[in-house]
Design a protein around this motif. Sequence first.
Motif, PDB file in Angstrom:
ATOM      1  N   ASN A  49      30.635  32.661  45.994  1.00 12.45           N
ATOM      2  CA  ASN A  49      30.096  33.807  45.269  1.00 12.45           C
ATOM      3  C   ASN A  49      30.414  35.104  46.014  1.00 12.45           C
ATOM      4  O   ASN A  49      29.805  35.402  47.045  1.00 12.45           O
ATOM      5  N   PRO A  50      31.355  35.889  45.515  1.00  8.51           N
ATOM      6  CA  PRO A  50      31.750  37.118  46.215  1.00  8.51           C
ATOM      7  C   PRO A  50      30.682  38.206  46.119  1.00  8.51           C
ATOM      8  O   PRO A  50      29.976  38.325  45.115  1.00  8.51           O
ATOM      9  N   GLU A  51      30.572  38.978  47.183  1.00  4.01           N
ATOM     10  CA  GLU A  51      29.711  40.151  47.227  1.00  4.01           C
ATOM     11  C   GLU A  51      30.460  41.244  47.977  1.00  4.01           C
ATOM     12  O   GLU A  51      31.309  40.945  48.837  1.00  4.01           O
ATOM     13  N   ALA A  89      40.239  38.320  54.067  1.00  8.95           N
ATOM     14  CA  ALA A  89      40.292  39.694  53.559  1.00  8.95           C
ATOM     15  C   ALA A  89      38.865  40.202  53.382  1.00  8.95           C
ATOM     16  O   ALA A  89      37.905  39.414  53.361  1.00  8.95           O
ATOM     17  N   TYR A  90      38.733  41.518  53.240  1.00  6.21           N
ATOM     18  CA  TYR A  90      37.415  42.144  53.114  1.00  6.21           C
ATOM     19  C   TYR A  90      37.188  42.517  51.650  1.00  6.21           C
ATOM     20  O   TYR A  90      38.043  43.181  51.027  1.00  6.21           O
ATOM     21  N   VAL A  91      36.051  42.095  51.075  1.00  2.00           N
ATOM     22  CA  VAL A  91      35.745  42.358  49.669  1.00  2.00           C
ATOM     23  C   VAL A  91      35.212  43.786  49.519  1.00  2.00           C
ATOM     24  O   VAL A  91      34.175  44.136  50.091  1.00  2.00           O
ATOM     25  N   THR A  92      35.934  44.597  48.739  1.00  2.00           N
ATOM     26  CA  THR A  92      35.521  45.988  48.517  1.00  2.00           C
ATOM     27  C   THR A  92      34.884  46.203  47.147  1.00  2.00           C
ATOM     28  O   THR A  92      34.240  47.234  46.915  1.00  2.00           O
ATOM     29  N   HIS A 105      36.658  30.787  49.511  1.00  2.00           N
ATOM     30  CA  HIS A 105      35.342  30.838  50.142  1.00  2.00           C
ATOM     31  C   HIS A 105      34.978  32.301  50.381  1.00  2.00           C
ATOM     32  O   HIS A 105      35.877  33.152  50.577  1.00  2.00           O
ATOM     33  N   PHE A 106      33.680  32.575  50.409  1.00  3.57           N
ATOM     34  CA  PHE A 106      33.204  33.919  50.741  1.00  3.57           C
ATOM     35  C   PHE A 106      32.140  33.811  51.823  1.00  3.57           C
ATOM     36  O   PHE A 106      31.155  33.082  51.683  1.00  3.57           O
ATOM     37  N   ILE A 107      32.400  34.514  52.916  1.00  2.00           N
ATOM     38  CA  ILE A 107      31.510  34.503  54.086  1.00  2.00           C
ATOM     39  C   ILE A 107      30.606  35.731  54.022  1.00  2.00           C
ATOM     40  O   ILE A 107      31.094  36.857  53.880  1.00  2.00           O
ATOM     41  N   HIS A 108      29.306  35.529  54.131  1.00  2.00           N
ATOM     42  CA  HIS A 108      28.348  36.637  53.971  1.00  2.00           C
ATOM     43  C   HIS A 108      27.714  37.023  55.313  1.00  2.00           C
ATOM     44  O   HIS A 108      27.869  36.356  56.307  1.00  2.00           O
ATOM     45  N   GLY A 140      33.965  39.522  36.678  1.00  3.06           N
ATOM     46  CA  GLY A 140      34.059  38.463  37.685  1.00  3.06           C
ATOM     47  C   GLY A 140      35.231  38.593  38.617  1.00  3.06           C
ATOM     48  O   GLY A 140      35.358  37.819  39.578  1.00  3.06           O
ATOM     49  N   SER A 141      36.111  39.564  38.370  1.00  4.74           N
ATOM     50  CA  SER A 141      37.256  39.773  39.263  1.00  4.74           C
ATOM     51  C   SER A 141      36.800  40.464  40.547  1.00  4.74           C
ATOM     52  O   SER A 141      35.704  41.020  40.619  1.00  4.74           O
ATOM     53  N   VAL A 142      37.641  40.428  41.553  1.00  2.00           N
ATOM     54  CA  VAL A 142      37.279  40.926  42.886  1.00  2.00           C
ATOM     55  C   VAL A 142      38.402  41.818  43.428  1.00  2.00           C
ATOM     56  O   VAL A 142      39.591  41.515  43.242  1.00  2.00           O
ATOM     57  N   ASP A 143      38.022  42.878  44.118  1.00  5.65           N
ATOM     58  CA  ASP A 143      38.978  43.737  44.813  1.00  5.65           C
ATOM     59  C   ASP A 143      38.824  43.527  46.316  1.00  5.65           C
ATOM     60  O   ASP A 143      37.698  43.428  46.828  1.00  5.65           O
ATOM     61  N   ILE A 144      39.938  43.458  47.014  1.00  2.00           N
ATOM     62  CA  ILE A 144      39.894  43.197  48.455  1.00  2.00           C
ATOM     63  C   ILE A 144      40.798  44.155  49.220  1.00  2.00           C
ATOM     64  O   ILE A 144      41.744  44.726  48.675  1.00  2.00           O
ATOM     65  N   SER A 145      40.468  44.299  50.498  1.00  2.00           N
ATOM     66  CA  SER A 145      41.304  45.036  51.446  1.00  2.00           C
ATOM     67  C   SER A 145      41.746  44.038  52.511  1.00  2.00           C
ATOM     68  O   SER A 145      40.928  43.241  52.996  1.00  2.00           O
ATOM     69  N   GLU A 146      43.013  44.086  52.884  1.00  2.00           N
ATOM     70  CA  GLU A 146      43.532  43.078  53.809  1.00  2.00           C
ATOM     71  C   GLU A 146      44.679  43.624  54.645  1.00  2.00           C
ATOM     72  O   GLU A 146      45.278  44.646  54.329  1.00  2.00           O
ATOM     73  N   MET A 147      44.955  42.914  55.696  1.00  2.00           N
ATOM     74  CA  MET A 147      46.095  43.243  56.553  1.00  2.00           C
ATOM     75  C   MET A 147      46.985  42.015  56.676  1.00  2.00           C
ATOM     76  O   MET A 147      46.503  40.877  56.637  1.00  2.00           O
TER      77      MET A 147
END
Length: 390
Positions: free
Chosen positions: A329-331, A349-352, A387-390, A358-365
């Motif tokens: 579950n992304p947050e 990656a970091y969820v922005t 997976h999403f780590i909280h 239900g779609s997700v935007d991320i920032s990554e390197m």
Amino acid sequence: MKQGASRQAKLAKAGSLSKTKKSIALYGLVSLVIVGLVSANYSGIIGQTSSSQVIEANAQAIHDQAVKQDQVTAVDSLASVTSATNIAESVQLPIVGDLREESSSIRIKNELAQNEKSNVITKPKTIQAKSDKRSITTYTTKEGDNVASVAAQHKITPETVKWANKLTTDTVEKGKKLTILPVDGVLYEVKDGDKIDDLINKYKADKERVVLFNDLETKQISKGMQLVLPGGVLPEEERPGYVAPPSNTRGGRNQGSAAGGSTTAGTVGADSSYNKATASAGNKYAAGNCTWWVYEKRLAAGKPIGSFWGNAYSWDDSARAAGNRVDHNPEVGSILQTDAGGGGYGHVAYVTGVNADGSVDISEMNYKGYNVVSTRHIPASSVGSFHFIH
């Protein structure tokens, strides 16, 4: 003289009668023992008699009744009939042959029952198996159903349901027809050139179970055949909604974005604030990699993480060990994590942003290339594979 002879004859006659009575009594006692032992296992009614002809007739009636009822016989049945057979042999009763046959039949039935629960009649040549529980079935969802509830209803895991039906989320609409496997594992359709050993290795299944479950002892796999691989595991890259990052997440070349993804920002150079020299004191990850970037993003958001979580593929395990919640579950502010891709190192990656659809935007390197910061849009259909780590 006549009186003495008459007395002697009477005594002889009495002795003869006594022996006859003793024989009848012994024969009757043995018959009663056999009747008691056999009737404990069969429902026929046997009269008490010393007549061998009647005993044989009753034994045949018992046998016929057992065959008619397809009676399942337990281990103690074998002991009872064996005892009756031994007694019959010791006094040479005419029914001993029938009892030997019955004893052998029960013994064979018990040996078969140890391998598979079956309804077996007293004669071993006829076996009536229970309904086959290896069939693939179809289930039509009802109001309120979800993947977890459907899985629980059919006693399989949610992953098995999702893999067999190519589901990317845990929700299912009413009226949807779902393929239900009889056991946990993978449903696979055979393609040209497939070999059973290759499939066993790829899906981490047990060969003996696969062969027995699919009746492959006497036939070969062929194109179009559906195989159930009990205990099999679907590889990450074959799971529904999987989005593979470029294979070179540690390299230095721009690999291009995945379908549906968009890229912003540019290369972080040596003079950038993102180089290792100006990294946070706790950041022990290699500069330019996805792990380094996510550590910095979480620290800036006030959600610091461990400095020694290893390569990206181990972050979900390290996070759980550290007490962080890990789920699908992304947050905003959570970490997207996958074991796949990255040349075997995985990716984070970091969820922005989490959008209404239900779609997700991320920032990554290091997705677009070494030391490159980019953003991506992950469609809702693919979110469930991460997976999403909280």
